[in-house]
Design an enzyme around this catalytic site. Structure first.
Site, PDB file in Angstrom:
ATOM      1  N   HIS A 168       0.841  -1.192   0.000  1.00 11.27           N
ATOM      2  CA  HIS A 168       0.000   0.000   0.000  1.00 11.27           C
ATOM      3  C   HIS A 168       0.877   1.243   0.000  1.00 11.27           C
ATOM      4  CE1 HIS A 168       0.912  -0.622   4.252  1.00 11.27           C
ATOM      5  NE2 HIS A 168       0.454   0.583   4.545  1.00 11.27           N
TER       6      HIS A 168
ATOM      7  N   HIS B 234       1.548   3.858   1.914  1.00 11.61           N
ATOM      8  CA  HIS B 234       1.985   4.588   3.094  1.00 11.61           C
ATOM      9  C   HIS B 234       3.508   4.617   3.064  1.00 11.61           C
ATOM     10  CE1 HIS B 234      -1.847   4.358   5.815  1.00 11.61           C
ATOM     11  NE2 HIS B 234      -1.835   5.413   5.027  1.00 11.61           N
TER      12      HIS B 234
ATOM     13  N   ASP C 179       6.027   4.312   5.001  1.00 16.27           N
ATOM     14  CA  ASP C 179       6.903   3.313   5.617  1.00 16.27           C
ATOM     15  C   ASP C 179       6.931   2.002   4.842  1.00 16.27           C
ATOM     16  OD1 ASP C 179       4.187   3.180   6.562  1.00 16.27           O
ATOM     17  OD2 ASP C 179       4.800   1.737   8.080  1.00 16.27           O
ATOM     18  N   HIS C 180       6.156   1.935   3.763  1.00 10.89           N
ATOM     19  CA  HIS C 180       6.151   0.728   2.932  1.00 10.89           C
ATOM     20  C   HIS C 180       6.638   0.985   1.505  1.00 10.89           C
ATOM     21  CE1 HIS C 180       3.898  -1.977   5.734  1.00 10.89           C
ATOM     22  NE2 HIS C 180       3.619  -0.797   6.262  1.00 10.89           N
TER      23      HIS C 180
ATOM     24  N   HIS D 272      -7.445  -1.440   5.843  1.00  9.15           N
ATOM     25  CA  HIS D 272      -6.564  -0.437   6.434  1.00  9.15           C
ATOM     26  C   HIS D 272      -7.123   0.941   6.073  1.00  9.15           C
ATOM     27  CE1 HIS D 272      -3.007   0.909   8.384  1.00  9.15           C
ATOM     28  NE2 HIS D 272      -2.359   1.299   7.300  1.00  9.15           N
TER      29      HIS D 272
ATOM     30  N   ASP E  67      -0.577  -3.822   6.182  1.00 11.06           N
ATOM     31  CA  ASP E  67      -1.165  -3.473   7.452  1.00 11.06           C
ATOM     32  C   ASP E  67      -2.669  -3.753   7.404  1.00 11.06           C
ATOM     33  OD1 ASP E  67       1.375  -2.384   7.455  1.00 11.06           O
ATOM     34  OD2 ASP E  67       0.760  -0.416   8.115  1.00 11.06           O
TER      35      ASP E  67
ATOM     36  N   HIS F 166       5.923  -5.495  12.196  1.00  7.75           N
ATOM     37  CA  HIS F 166       5.356  -4.148  12.124  1.00  7.75           C
ATOM     38  C   HIS F 166       5.123  -3.600  13.532  1.00  7.75           C
ATOM     39  CE1 HIS F 166       2.683  -0.833  10.742  1.00  7.75           C
ATOM     40  NE2 HIS F 166       3.432  -0.923   9.643  1.00  7.75           N
TER      41      HIS F 166
END
Length: 289
Positions: free
Chosen positions: A63, A65, A67-68, A143, A197, A255
């Site tokens: 996805h 975001h 941090d990914h 999410h 997530d 995570h």
């Protein structure tokens, strides 16, 4: 000899911390590398684990975001400096191309390889990649933004009669015999599911039932369930409930929230429900076969 293993580059959550790197993993299937998520600095862990950059041709982003996915530009930069010429394929939400392609064009005027974006629909499960040894399916998650997990399914290996060519066999009567009738199953396929997530989401259970290894996010402790619900994340206990319901063989938690200085208590929470649970850690190499 078969090889199917997961290399953990990072298992932290969104807030950067000194103890954990941001989300990224490498699936190693017989020497071919497949990346799952690419948080900031993933290229550093990639090199620290002595992984072969020329073996990585496919990246799967769960996805959009940061941090990914914020590590994608750094990874492309590393590949340029190392002299890469082979195309790099990225499988992700349709918006990924419009977000990252302008940055790639701006910073790399003469890119010696193509970055090829393969969009998929994050709202439904489907086959998004297949080669001679592997199939990758999406697992829709729940999410704050459209998110999927990934199911890596090794194709079964068959042994053929040494006297037969690898193809269909034609008898003297011109009857064609399928090659599958001339072979036997040499090994069962292994499966790895990556789910991060997401909130506690029972809809994924049929898609991951019986997998050899399940990676499920465990951002929070059960004592912080209200925060987990607010941010659309899961607790360690909720991850273990999913693992038990799906009858998986092993559960790996990851995570982790930066608020916890030690995740041992998260492991204990999960093991009360699903004993065969472990914690992810940076530079861990976990064989699936």
């Amino acid at each position: 000899m078969r090889q199917f293993e997961v290399n953990i580059l990072g298992c932290g959550s969104a807030l950067p911390a000194t103890r954990h790197s941001l989300s990224s993993q490498i699936v190693n299937l017989n020497g071919e590398l497949y990346m799952i998520d690419c948080g900031e600095g993933s290229q550093l862990q990639f090199r620290a684990m002595n992984l072969k950059f020329q073996r990585l041709n496919h990246i799967f982003i769960s996805h959009l975001h940061g941090d990914h996915c914020f590590g994608l530009l750094g990874l492309v930069s590393m590949f340029v400096l190392l002299g890469r010429t082979v195309d790099l394929c990225i499988y992700s939400h349709p918006d990924t191309k419009c977000l990252f392609q302008p940055l790639i064009k701006y910073f790399f005027k003469e890119l010696p390889f193509q970055v090829v974006f393969h969009p998929f629909d994050p709202t439904c499960s489907g086959l998004i990649f297949e080669d001679q040894v592997l199939r990758v399916f999406t697992i829709p998650l729940k999410h704050r933004v459209p998110t999927v997990g990934f199911l890596f399914e090794e194709k079964p290996i068959y042994l053929f009669d040494n006297n037969m060519q690898r193809g269909n066999f034609v008898t003297s009567g011109s009857q064609t015999v399928s090659s599958s009738c001339l072979s036997k199953l040499a090994s069962f396929s292994c499966r790895y599911a990556y789910c991060s997530d997401t909130v506690y989401y029972e809809e994924i259970i049929p898609l991951i039932t019986g997998v050899d290894l399940l990676y499920h996010e465990a951002t929070y402790s059960n004592k912080d369930l209200a925060r987990a619900k607010e941010t659309y994340h899961s607790s360690a206990q909720q991850a273990s409930l999913i693992a038990r319901a799906a009858n998986v063989k092993k559960l790996m938690l990851g995570h982790f929230s930066a608020r916890y200085p030690d995740e041992t208590f998260l492991l204990k929470e999960a093991q009360k429900i699903f004993p065969n649970t472990i914690l992810a850690s940076e530079r861990m190499i976990l064989p699936i076969i």
